[in-house]
Design an enzyme around this catalytic site. Structure first.
Site, mmCIF file in Angstrom:
data_model
loop_
_atom_site.group_PDB
_atom_site.id
_atom_site.type_symbol
_atom_site.label_atom_id
_atom_site.label_comp_id
_atom_site.label_asym_id
_atom_site.label_seq_id
_atom_site.Cartn_x
_atom_site.Cartn_y
_atom_site.Cartn_z
ATOM 1 N N PHE A 1 0.848 -1.193 0.000
ATOM 2 C CA PHE A 1 0.000 0.000 0.000
ATOM 3 C C PHE A 1 0.882 1.241 0.000
ATOM 4 O O PHE A 1 1.802 1.357 0.818
ATOM 5 C CB PHE A 1 -0.909 0.016 1.237
ATOM 6 C CG PHE A 1 -2.260 -0.591 0.981
ATOM 7 C CD1 PHE A 1 -2.381 -1.932 0.656
ATOM 8 C CD2 PHE A 1 -3.417 0.172 1.055
ATOM 9 C CE1 PHE A 1 -3.622 -2.506 0.403
ATOM 10 C CE2 PHE A 1 -4.664 -0.382 0.795
ATOM 11 C CZ PHE A 1 -4.768 -1.725 0.481
ATOM 12 N N CYS B 1 -5.313 15.457 -0.238
ATOM 13 C CA CYS B 1 -6.584 15.133 -0.878
ATOM 14 C C CYS B 1 -7.211 16.438 -1.358
ATOM 15 O O CYS B 1 -6.992 17.489 -0.742
ATOM 16 C CB CYS B 1 -7.522 14.425 0.099
ATOM 17 S SG CYS B 1 -9.094 13.948 -0.671
ATOM 18 N N CYS C 1 -15.848 16.214 1.580
ATOM 19 C CA CYS C 1 -15.857 14.872 2.168
ATOM 20 C C CYS C 1 -15.616 15.009 3.662
ATOM 21 O O CYS C 1 -14.565 15.489 4.091
ATOM 22 C CB CYS C 1 -14.763 14.023 1.525
ATOM 23 S SG CYS C 1 -14.766 12.325 2.115
ATOM 24 N N CYS D 1 -14.028 11.124 6.438
ATOM 25 C CA CYS D 1 -12.740 10.462 6.245
ATOM 26 C C CYS D 1 -12.179 9.934 7.568
ATOM 27 O O CYS D 1 -12.186 10.622 8.582
ATOM 28 C CB CYS D 1 -11.762 11.462 5.643
ATOM 29 S SG CYS D 1 -10.201 10.709 5.159
ATOM 30 N N ASP D 2 -11.675 8.698 7.529
ATOM 31 C CA ASP D 2 -11.070 8.113 8.730
ATOM 32 C C ASP D 2 -9.573 7.867 8.530
ATOM 33 O O ASP D 2 -8.976 7.064 9.243
ATOM 34 C CB ASP D 2 -11.781 6.804 9.099
ATOM 35 C CG ASP D 2 -11.698 5.764 7.997
ATOM 36 O OD1 ASP D 2 -11.147 6.069 6.914
ATOM 37 O OD2 ASP D 2 -12.174 4.636 8.209
ATOM 38 N N THR D 3 -8.991 8.559 7.555
ATOM 39 C CA THR D 3 -7.595 8.284 7.180
ATOM 40 C C THR D 3 -6.725 9.503 7.427
ATOM 41 O O THR D 3 -7.108 10.624 7.091
ATOM 42 C CB THR D 3 -7.533 7.936 5.669
ATOM 43 O OG1 THR D 3 -8.411 6.853 5.425
ATOM 44 C CG2 THR D 3 -6.125 7.563 5.260
ATOM 45 N N GLU E 1 -7.065 3.453 -5.631
ATOM 46 C CA GLU E 1 -8.298 3.750 -4.909
ATOM 47 C C GLU E 1 -8.425 5.262 -4.912
ATOM 48 O O GLU E 1 -7.641 5.956 -4.263
ATOM 49 C CB GLU E 1 -8.231 3.187 -3.495
ATOM 50 C CG GLU E 1 -7.972 1.690 -3.521
ATOM 51 C CD GLU E 1 -8.349 0.960 -2.256
ATOM 52 O OE1 GLU E 1 -8.577 1.624 -1.232
ATOM 53 O OE2 GLU E 1 -8.413 -0.274 -2.311
ATOM 54 N N HIS F 1 -9.657 -5.857 7.002
ATOM 55 C CA HIS F 1 -8.363 -5.576 7.647
ATOM 56 C C HIS F 1 -8.568 -5.061 9.066
ATOM 57 O O HIS F 1 -7.753 -5.333 9.956
ATOM 58 C CB HIS F 1 -7.544 -4.588 6.812
ATOM 59 C CG HIS F 1 -8.274 -3.346 6.435
ATOM 60 N ND1 HIS F 1 -9.365 -3.357 5.596
ATOM 61 C CD2 HIS F 1 -8.077 -2.053 6.774
ATOM 62 C CE1 HIS F 1 -9.803 -2.121 5.442
ATOM 63 N NE2 HIS F 1 -9.043 -1.313 6.149
HETATM 64 S S1 SF4 Z 1 -12.274 9.676 2.348
HETATM 65 FE FE1 SF4 Z 1 -10.503 10.974 2.901
HETATM 66 S S2 SF4 Z 1 -9.016 10.569 1.295
HETATM 67 FE FE2 SF4 Z 1 -10.996 9.869 0.515
HETATM 68 S S3 SF4 Z 1 -11.890 11.618 -0.600
HETATM 69 FE FE3 SF4 Z 1 -12.625 11.751 1.500
HETATM 70 S S4 SF4 Z 1 -11.143 13.142 2.512
HETATM 71 FE FE4 SF4 Z 1 -10.174 12.401 0.640
#
Ligand code: SF4
Length: 210
Positions: free
Chosen positions: A25, A31, A46, A49-51, A116, A204
């Site tokens: 990965f 973003c 968005c 988001c959990d990242t 992705e 995961h």
């Molecule tokens: S989930 Fe996170 S990485 Fe994906 S589009 Fe939304 S803000 Fe961007």
């Protein structure tokens, strides 16, 4: 070009059609639908988001001076063996950085490349597996690919429009949030109502993988 990578690691793909596949990965920093700062979340396109995709300080992350350096690092994470080499380019939004040089460099090292993406930028035509996860309120331009992965529920989503797009697989994935159990039930109900879609889970997280 210099590539900014938040983190890089070898794992098993946890979700989608390729779930269970060994993969390196590559999480690109940045973003275009959220800055990644909590203070900006409420005003972002968005919001769920959990990242963590901010900066280059994660394990295996960093600034890579050119495509060869990044592809060499990906190959280093894979280790020995030329068979079934698989790299997943994710983020953040990877298409802010993925370019011809990187696609060529990864192919040159024997990697099949998956991406992705949120679909708001055209995906590089050399990518081997295109997974688009549309976000309500954004303008998706990449309307074809291998899998469309819809995180659910997302109020304001035009599901019938999505069903008209040219994807080989339509996947519904419960949103990971405080309401996770309700979201699982909503996603099950969605898949029961719409047989074109299949349920996918973030295995995961269940398995303790990254
Ligand atoms: S989930 Fe996170 S990485 Fe994906 S589009 Fe939304 S803000 Fe961007």
């Amino acid at each position: 070009m210099t590539y900014s990578v938040k983190e890089m690691f070898l794992t098993l793909q946890g979700e989608g059609v390729n779930a269970g596949a060994r993969a390196v990965f590559v999480r690109f920093a940045g973003c275009n639908l959220w800055t990644g700062r909590e203070a900006d979340r409420a005003g972002a396109v968005c919001r769920f988001c959990d990242t963590d995709f901010v900066g280059t300080d994660g394990l295996g992350g960093g600034k890579f001076a050119d495509a060869a350096a990044l592809a060499d690092a990906v190959a280093g994470h894979w280790g020995e063996g030329a068979e079934a080499r698989f790299a997943v380019l994710t983020g953040g939004e990877p298409m802010l950085q993925v370019d011809d040089a990187l696609v060529d460099a990864l192919h040159g090292r024997g990697f099949r490349i998956a991406i992705e993406s949120n679909g708001t930028l055209p995906v590089h035509p050399g990518i081997d597996w295109v997974c688009i996860s549309p976000k309500a309120g954004s303008e998706v331009v990449q309307r074809a690919g291998d899998e469309l992965k819809l995180v659910w529920p997302q109020p304001g989503t035009d599901v019938e429009m999505l069903e008209g797009w040219d994807f080989a697989n339509f996947l519904i994935q419960p949103m990971d949030s405080a309401a996770a159990q309700e979201n699982i039930e909503a996603a099950i109900a969605f898949a029961m109502d719409r047989p074109k879609w299949r349920l996918t889970l973030q295995t995961h997280k269940m398995l303790g993988l990254r």
